[in-house]
Design an enzyme around this catalytic site. Structure first.
Site, short mmCIF file in Angstrom:
data_model
loop_
_atom_site.label_atom_id
_atom_site.label_comp_id
_atom_site.label_asym_id
_atom_site.label_seq_id
_atom_site.Cartn_x
_atom_site.Cartn_y
_atom_site.Cartn_z
N SER A 107 87.01 -5.08 -77.65
CA SER A 107 85.66 -5.43 -77.24
C SER A 107 85.58 -5.63 -75.71
O SER A 107 85.81 -4.69 -74.97
CB SER A 107 85.22 -6.68 -78.03
N ASP A 157 79.18 -0.41 -86.19
CA ASP A 157 79.19 -1.39 -85.10
C ASP A 157 77.80 -1.50 -84.47
O ASP A 157 77.29 -0.53 -83.92
CB ASP A 157 80.22 -0.92 -84.03
N HIS A 188 81.89 -4.33 -85.72
CA HIS A 188 82.53 -4.58 -84.43
C HIS A 188 83.91 -5.24 -84.62
O HIS A 188 84.75 -5.22 -83.73
CB HIS A 188 81.62 -5.49 -83.58
C1 MLT Z 1 81.03 -6.88 -73.50
O1 MLT Z 1 80.32 -7.73 -72.99
O2 MLT Z 1 82.08 -6.46 -73.00
C2 MLT Z 1 80.55 -6.35 -74.80
O3 MLT Z 1 79.23 -6.77 -75.02
C3 MLT Z 1 81.42 -6.73 -75.91
C4 MLT Z 1 81.50 -8.22 -76.05
O4 MLT Z 1 82.37 -8.81 -75.45
O5 MLT Z 1 80.71 -8.79 -76.78
#
Ligand code: MLT
Length: 216
Positions: A107, A157, A188
């Site tokens: 992520s 996701d 996700h």
């Molecule tokens: C981010 O901010 O890198 C993406 O939205 C993924 C997350 O960390 O939620």
């Protein structure tokens, strides 16, 4: 904060030439979060696991965002260089010269790893990116000649749509990377299939510099 610029955990490997997995956590994680994952993916690897330097309502991240999926691009650039400098400093401090450094990011950690590949392409030798987005549209793609990248995305996701995943794959392919894009039957969150596929993918790629270079 460590003198290297990130609070971090380093787990050495038994073999002096084993690859180093750079473990990059998601929003709200820390340097301990992905140690077990790294040990599952490649038990022989050394692990270098920094904590993101940005706090969002108390949750560590690797760079600031303005909203979910909307990034503060200036901060992203600055933090990407900060992370690259950290990796280079850690290589010296822990005597990791000549080792293959492979980012494993989830992520937010996958997003900064993607940014690292685009802005400081010489720091990494490969990357496993779980649920990565396009961190920014590069004006000019770097040369990533043959660098192996696994993109493991989730079909359902809500944060990373198929178009975004495909665009990221295209950017890396244009840069000359060897890209594998897998779509998992998930959202996700990380699943068992992500771990199994990434373990197999890592096993099929060189784990040491000697293995990566043709023997004379
Ligand atoms: C981010 O901010 O890198 C993406 O939205 C993924 C997350 O960390 O939620």
């Amino acid at each position: 904060m460590s003198e290297l610029g990130h609070v971090h955990q380093f787990v050495p490997s038994e073999r002096a030439d084993a690859r180093v997995l750079l473990m990059l956590h998601g929003t709200g994680g820390d340097e301990h979060d992905l140690i077990q994952l790294g040990q599952m993916l490649d038990p022989a690897a050394a692990l270098l696991s920094p904590r993101g330097n940005v706090l969002e309502h108390g949750a560590p991240r690797f760079f600031r965002r303005l909203a979910e999926g909307v990034f503060d691009l200036e901060d992203l650039r600055r933090r990407t260089h900060e992370l690259a400098d950290f990796v280079e400093g850690a290589v010296k401090q822990y005597g990791l010269e000549g080792r293959r450094i492979v980012a494993v990011g989830f992520s937010n950690g996958a997003n900064i790893a993607a940014s690292l590949l685009l802005l400081r392409p010489r720091v990494l030798h490969g990357a496993v990116l779980f649920r990565a987005m396009v961190p920014f549209e590069p004006e000019k793609v770097p040369f990533l000649g043959g660098l192996p990248i696994l993109l493991s995305e989730g079909r359902f996701d809500p944060l990373v749509g198929r178009k975004v995943a495909e665009r990221l794959a295209t950017i890396f392919k244009t840069a000359g990377a060897e890209v594998t894009l897998i779509e998992q039957e998930s959202g996700h969150e990380l699943t068992r299939a992500d771990v199994d596929d990434a373990t197999k993918w890592l096993a099929s790629h060189p784990a040491s510099r000697a293995a990566a270079e043709p023997q004379s």
